[in-house]
Write a protein that holds these residues in place. Sequence first.
Motif, PDB file in Angstrom:
ATOM      1  N   GLU A  85       0.109   5.157  -5.594  1.00 42.76           N
ATOM      2  CA  GLU A  85      -0.077   3.546  -5.742  1.00 42.76           C
ATOM      3  C   GLU A  85       1.327   2.907  -5.978  1.00 42.76           C
ATOM      4  O   GLU A  85       1.912   3.362  -7.164  1.00 42.76           O
ATOM      5  CB  GLU A  85      -1.330   2.982  -5.845  1.00 42.76           C
ATOM      6  N   TRP A  95       7.765   4.069  -7.738  1.00 41.27           N
ATOM      7  CA  TRP A  95       6.078   4.481  -7.746  1.00 41.27           C
ATOM      8  C   TRP A  95       5.102   5.496  -8.654  1.00 41.27           C
ATOM      9  O   TRP A  95       6.011   6.099  -8.728  1.00 41.27           O
ATOM     10  CB  TRP A  95       6.170   4.915  -6.003  1.00 41.27           C
ATOM     11  N   GLU A 128       0.939  -1.426   0.371  1.00 43.85           N
ATOM     12  CA  GLU A 128       0.031   0.295   0.084  1.00 43.85           C
ATOM     13  C   GLU A 128       0.768   1.133  -0.352  1.00 43.85           C
ATOM     14  O   GLU A 128       0.123   2.193  -0.347  1.00 43.85           O
ATOM     15  CB  GLU A 128      -1.013   0.178   1.617  1.00 43.85           C
TER      16      GLU A 128
END
Length: 338
Positions: A83, A77, A25
């Motif tokens: 995300e 990222w 996450e």
Amino acid sequence: MLNAKVTAPGSGRIGVLIVNLGTPEATSYWPMRRYLKEFLSDPRVVETNRLLWWLILNGIILTTRPKRSGHAYEKIWNRELNESPLMTITRSQAERIGAQFRDDGRILVDWGMRYGLPPVGERLKALKERGCDRILVFPLYPQYSAATTATVADKVFETMEALRWQPALRFVPPYFAEPGHIAALAQSVRDHLKTLSFAPELIFASYHGLPESYVEAGDPYYGHCRQTTLLLREALGLPENRLQMVFQSRFGKAEWIKPYAQDMVADLPAKGVRNLVMIMPGFAADCVETLEEVAIGLKETFLEKGGVNFSTVPCLNDSDGSITMLTGLIRQELAGWL
């Protein structure tokens, strides 16, 4: 007279669940630790003595690897959406595939991750709650392995155990030799080569590695990778010495299937190869293994050893060719239900 509520029959809808490996996450320690713990606790992924592995995993690996893995994820990222690229791409694949079935109200397309969020079990239940009494599960692994494809099935069946009214299930088979997949891969190579200012002397087809013991135990993964490589080579009209198979992402001290990508890339400049292109035909979407390990890490290795030009072919991702191919595979499996 029945006191319990009698459930009405389903709506006759068909669910399609796209499943990929998974993603943390966030890149910080605790999200990385949670993700790695779930992933590396899977007995399909690490086949060893469970007590010994629990001690190694919790005593050593989960104290050191989250930081190192988080650093790798930081490099690739998706900061706009906060995300990983794998999540961005998998969501887009599901949305674009769903658009192909928009005119047929019977078919609903969703997506999930084997590890991390959104969980496979949650998405299966969501499809059932939307009236799907038949669900087609599509593990996005072209080549079958117990450590990937089979563990998706494990999670699906684990979810089914808790349901009194289970939907009918099907799985899209591995598609390592499907003509549409090979054609899409070959076209992606042709398109990419046109964008380059150099002509590669060699193309490496790089696949995620697997311990040799898994193959010796009967896992067909190595053979599937060889077949994909052979068919891709034929589709591109290249001789064996121009397109070769290698394996990346080795972990631990055991012998893994060879040749190792890291060693092969490092040795090339000394053998006169100055221009290298790599494609990753075992990945349906770009992720940390393709974007950080290969496009960044192996590029650095190649250039440090004397290479001149290095480039990676993007995974098929959510390209038009990819969506056409994936939708075609889904239609093949849905034929008996429509």
